[in-house]
Design an enzyme around this catalytic site. Sequence first.
Site, PDB file in Angstrom:
ATOM      1  CB  CYS A  91      -0.988   0.074   1.226  1.00  0.00           C
ATOM      2  SG  CYS A  91      -2.346   1.139   0.990  1.00  0.00           S
ATOM      3  CG  HIS A 199      -3.196  -3.711   3.375  1.00  0.00           C
ATOM      4  ND1 HIS A 199      -2.497  -2.983   4.157  1.00  0.00           N
ATOM      5  CD2 HIS A 199      -3.836  -2.780   2.596  1.00  0.00           C
ATOM      6  CE1 HIS A 199      -2.351  -1.789   3.874  1.00  0.00           C
ATOM      7  NE2 HIS A 199      -3.186  -1.532   3.087  1.00  0.00           N
ATOM      8  CD  GLU A 201      -0.466  -5.454   6.106  1.00  0.00           C
ATOM      9  OE1 GLU A 201      -0.406  -5.985   4.810  1.00  0.00           O
ATOM     10  OE2 GLU A 201      -0.664  -4.093   6.202  1.00  0.00           O
TER      11      GLU A 201
END
Lengths: 236, 80
Positions: A91, A199, A201
Amino acid sequence: MSERGPRIAVVTFPGSNDDGDARLALEHLGADAVAVWHATSELDSDIGGVILPGGFSYGDYLRCGALARSAPVMDAVREFAAVGGPVLGICNGFQILCEAGLLPGVLRPNRQLEFLCTDVTVVVESAGTPFTSGLARGDELVIPVKHGEGNWVVDDGLYAELVEGGQIVLRYAEDVNGSRDRVAGIANRDGNVLGLMPHPEHAVDPLLGPTGGLPLLQGLIGAARERLAGYALGPR
Amino acid sequence: MRLTVLIRPKAGILDPQGDAVQASLAHLGFAVTAARVGRLVDLEIAAVDEAAARNEVERMCAELLANPLIESFEIVSGPT
C-alpha cells in the site's frame, strides 16, 4: 541451521500505521520481525528481508510516498534491494517504492474518488518472484484493500515492457480503482522487490477473515531465510 | 530569490480531483466544462542570480517536487 525464523525489518515512517500488523503477521508465521525507524541509515547485516508497510507516511504531503523516498532508511533499502534482498512494499509502501524509483509507475487517486476498504480477489499473474514462488499463475487470493490512491499509472511503452518481462505479478479479478489493466502488484526486473496495494498482513488468520496474504508473506520469509543461509555459508 | 513552481497533472492523466471540482462548479450553476487541479510551491532560494536559482529549482522539480510520469511543471517569478 537453527529453528529461529529469519530476521525481517519492518520500517516505520512517521505516519505508517500497518507496521504493527506487519510485525504481528511475520511473527505469526515464525519470522523474527524487527522494527526499524525511518531515520536509521543502515540495516543490520543479519536482516534477510524488508517490509515497507501501509499508512500515510509524512501525511501523504506533496504526493503519496514522495517524502519518504528521501528518508535515511531508504538508502539502506535501496542498497539491500540492489544486492538482491527481498523487499515487500504494501500500500503506502508500494507508493514509496514507486516514488523512490525502485518500482516503475506511480499511484494516483482511485478513479471513483472514494477511499476503498473491502476484501478483493487478486489473480496471480507471475509466479516468478520469491513472493509468489509457492503459487501458480491463475491462482486467486482474497486479501483486503484500503486505499484512496491505488490507481497505478504507467505509459504504454513501459507497460508493454513490464508485461513482457513478467513484472506484472498480481491483478484484481475485477476493476476496483481504475488501475491500468487491473494491476494490483508489480515487481522490479529481478523480482526481488514487490509492491502491491492489497494488505497481505491483514489476511493471515482465519479468525479475522480471508487468508490470501499467507503465501505472499511465506514467500518473503522463505526468500529471507535463503538469503541468510547463503550468507552463513559465504565468506562472511 | 523568490521563485514559484506551478505543478500540473499532465494532459491525458486522469485527474479525479479536477473532475470533482468541475462537477461541483457545474452543480453551483457555473458553465465550467473542465477543471484540472495542480499544486503551487513558493520557494525562497539562496542563489547568486536568477539563472542559478532557476537551475536549482529545475533540479528540485526533477528530484522531488514533480513526478515526471504524471506532472509537468513551470517555474515563474515568485511573489515580491
